[in-house]
Scaffold this motif. Structure first.
Motif, PDB file in Angstrom:
ATOM      1  N   SER A   1      -6.744  -3.735   8.237  1.00 20.14           N
ATOM      2  CA  SER A   1      -7.135  -5.058   8.718  1.00 20.14           C
ATOM      3  C   SER A   1      -8.334  -4.879   9.628  1.00 20.14           C
ATOM      4  CB  SER A   1      -5.982  -5.719   9.489  1.00 20.14           C
ATOM      5  OG  SER A   1      -6.415  -6.911  10.107  1.00 20.14           O
TER       6      SER A   1
ATOM      7  N   ASP B   1      -3.611  -9.951   7.991  1.00 23.16           N
ATOM      8  CA  ASP B   1      -3.042 -10.787   6.932  1.00 23.16           C
ATOM      9  C   ASP B   1      -1.653 -10.230   6.626  1.00 23.16           C
ATOM     10  OD1 ASP B   1      -2.257 -12.056   4.640  1.00 23.16           O
ATOM     11  OD2 ASP B   1      -4.142 -11.759   3.560  1.00 23.16           O
TER      12      ASP B   1
ATOM     13  N   SER C   1      -0.435  -9.876   2.895  1.00 23.56           N
ATOM     14  CA  SER C   1      -0.935  -8.716   2.151  1.00 23.56           C
ATOM     15  C   SER C   1      -0.306  -7.425   2.669  1.00 23.56           C
ATOM     16  CB  SER C   1      -2.458  -8.632   2.235  1.00 23.56           C
ATOM     17  OG  SER C   1      -2.887  -8.302   3.550  1.00 23.56           O
TER      18      SER C   1
END
Length: 507
Positions: free
Chosen positions: A490, A495, A498
């Motif tokens: 990230s 996220d 995900s």
């Protein structure tokens, strides 16, 4: 371990071969609480052949990182004594630190700033290790973890069912859920297991020998390419020779006599040098083959059992240790029923391309070493390229495994699929030091409570680690597999969807 009705133990994994690859794999499995037995045909692990020049190996960056992450690197005597001369080098020095096909590249030509994810806190990119010492350290660790090692016990046959594998060694039998062949280039497991073994035939017979020479001054120092082949006297009395005979002598499996070796070195060197004593000698070739699949049911292969090539550049040991690091946690998770169904299949899909690349790297070296006018022309061009900064950096990166990367799905970030940088936290601790228990790591630079909660949902499979680091590389969080490979990153607000998808994929 379990027992069958006859009170015979049923091991989680039977490993054939107690070389570095089999031992390291056993350590990885035992670290994950799997029961492991190693069957090794040799009674004595200390072969005289390991005293030859090829008994000394150069460990590449992925191998050094693997040993470091399991707390084994500090046990190597060479690591205690030395720091790699190129680790913090600058332009201006000309120390040879590696070679491609005998063509050297030098310390001061390598631009390590091109390797974005190798931090000052990273381990060395290369290190010399003796095979005996490495095997001794791995044996000690394996036995400490409860691995059973049986020496003088050669696997002679086996059969598998949907539930497990039965292995025979003479009149002894062993039961296991899985069998892994780490039994070298002439692997019985590969031959009996129905594995395809595709590749190319050899161009030369190589010789490694320890001898006494009456007139060593007749041999030029260093590596010498001649009209008939190549010879190298690396130390007084240690000979390495390449005779481009199509591998004929090695394939004939004849013993190396003093008369034969003297004839070969005289012909290759175009001298009348005299060998007065032959202490020990072995032959090898550049035959390059790889199994078409690393798995057949409950049988898996690793190391030279899965791929063979010439020992030029010492790539074989590193390739095998990489196999073990990749396979260990995946097989353990499968045994413990904590793995997605396809996890074990990723062993082949990730390691086969790496092996194929090393085989081509080996073939390329042979192509420019042969005593032909075409090879000499290519050799001169490669030599010019390696004498540039970008050329030396490229060849060093390939030889030292810095460019090794798996093509993982789910992210196009360049760090995904690469080895995790050895981030140094503000308290001086380093990420590699958190990996000695073989868990995955969720590394959170921003101390995000939701990420900590998410990691806890995977139990002890993922260790949550948080804190500021000295060089953050523009990242906010990473998910790292047990083998040190970055699976998710990230660069801003995480996220979490995900992240969960990636964690489910691997854990």
């Amino acid at each position: 371990m379990n027992h069958n009705n006859n009170k015979q133990p049923i091991y989680d994994v039977i490993i054939s071969g107690a070389g570095p690859v089999g031992l390291f794999l056993a350590c990885e499995l035992a670290l994950a609480k799997c029961s492991v037995i190693i069957l090794e045909k040799a009674e004595n692990p200390y072969s005289p052949l390991k005293q030859l020049p090829f008994g000394i190996r150069g460990l590449s960056a992925p191998s050094i990182e693997a040993l470091y992450r399991r707390g084994l690197l500090k046990e190597l005597e060479i690591y205690k004594r030395l720091k790699s001369p190129h680790q913090n080098s600058g332009i201006g020095t000309r120390r040879q630190v590696g070679h491609f096909a005998g063509i050297p590249f030098h310390d001061g030509d390598i631009d390590i700033s091109q390797w974005k994810y190798r931090l000052p806190s990273s381990t060395d990119t290369s290190l010399i290790s003796e095979m005996e010492e490495l095997e001794t350290i791995l044996t000690r660790r394996a036995e400490t973890l409860g691995v059973e090692i049986k020496r003088g016990v050669a696997l002679t046959s086996f059969y598998q069912t949907e539930e497990g594998v039965t292995v025979q060694s003479g009149d002894q039998s062993f039961q296991g859920k899985w069998l892994v062949g780490c039994d070298g280039s002439r692997s019985i497991v590969r031959k009996a297991g129905g594995f395809g073994f595709a590749g190319t035939e050899p161009e030369f017979t190589g010789y490694s020998a320890k001898v006494d020479i009456a007139d060593p001054e007749k041999l030029k120092p260093g590596r010498n390419v001649t009209a008939k082949g190549m010879y190298l006297q690396s130390q007084p009395g240690y000979l390495i020779i390449q005779d481009f005979d199509g591998g004929a002598f090695h394939n004939g499996e004849k013993p190396v006599t003093i008369e034969h070796l003297q004839n070969v070195i005289r012909r290759i060197s175009n001298t009348d040098v005299t060998i007065i004593t032959l202490h020990i000698a072995t032959t090898w070739t550049d035959r390059a083959r790889q199994v078409t699949s690393y798995r057949n049911g409950r049988i898996l292969l690793a190391g030279d059992a899965a791929h063979i090539h010439s020992p030029l550049g010492g790539q074989g040991l590193n390739l095998g240790l990489g196999d073990a690091m990749n396979l260990g946690w995946k097989l353990a998770a499968t045994i413990r029923k904590k793995a997605p169904e396809a996890l074990l299949d990723s062993y082949h899909s990730e390691r086969h391309p790496v092996g194929a690349q090393v085989l081509d790297w080996s073939r390329a070296q042979v192509a420019i070493m042969s005593p032909s006018s075409h090879a000499r022309a290519l050799n001169a061009i490669i030599r010019d390229l390696m004498d540039t900064r970008d050329g030396a950096t490229y060849f060093a990166g390939r030889v030292w495994g810095v460019f090794t990367r798996y093509n993982l799905v789910g992210s196009d970030h360049p760090l995904v699929g690469h080895s995790v940088p050895n981030f140094e936290l503000e308290d001086g601790s380093k990420i590699g030091e958190f990996m000695d228990e073989g868990q995955g790591i969720l590394l959170d630079f921003d101390r995000n409570p939701s990420l900590k909660t998410l990691a806890s949902e995977y139990g002890d499979a993922i260790k949550y680690t948080s804190g500021r680091v000295k060089e953050q590389l523009g990242l906010s969080a990473l998910l790292v597999r047990p083998d040190g490979i970055v699976a998710w990153v990230s660069v801003g607000k995480p996220d979490e969807k995900s992240l969960i998808q990636t964690a489910d994929l691997w854990f």
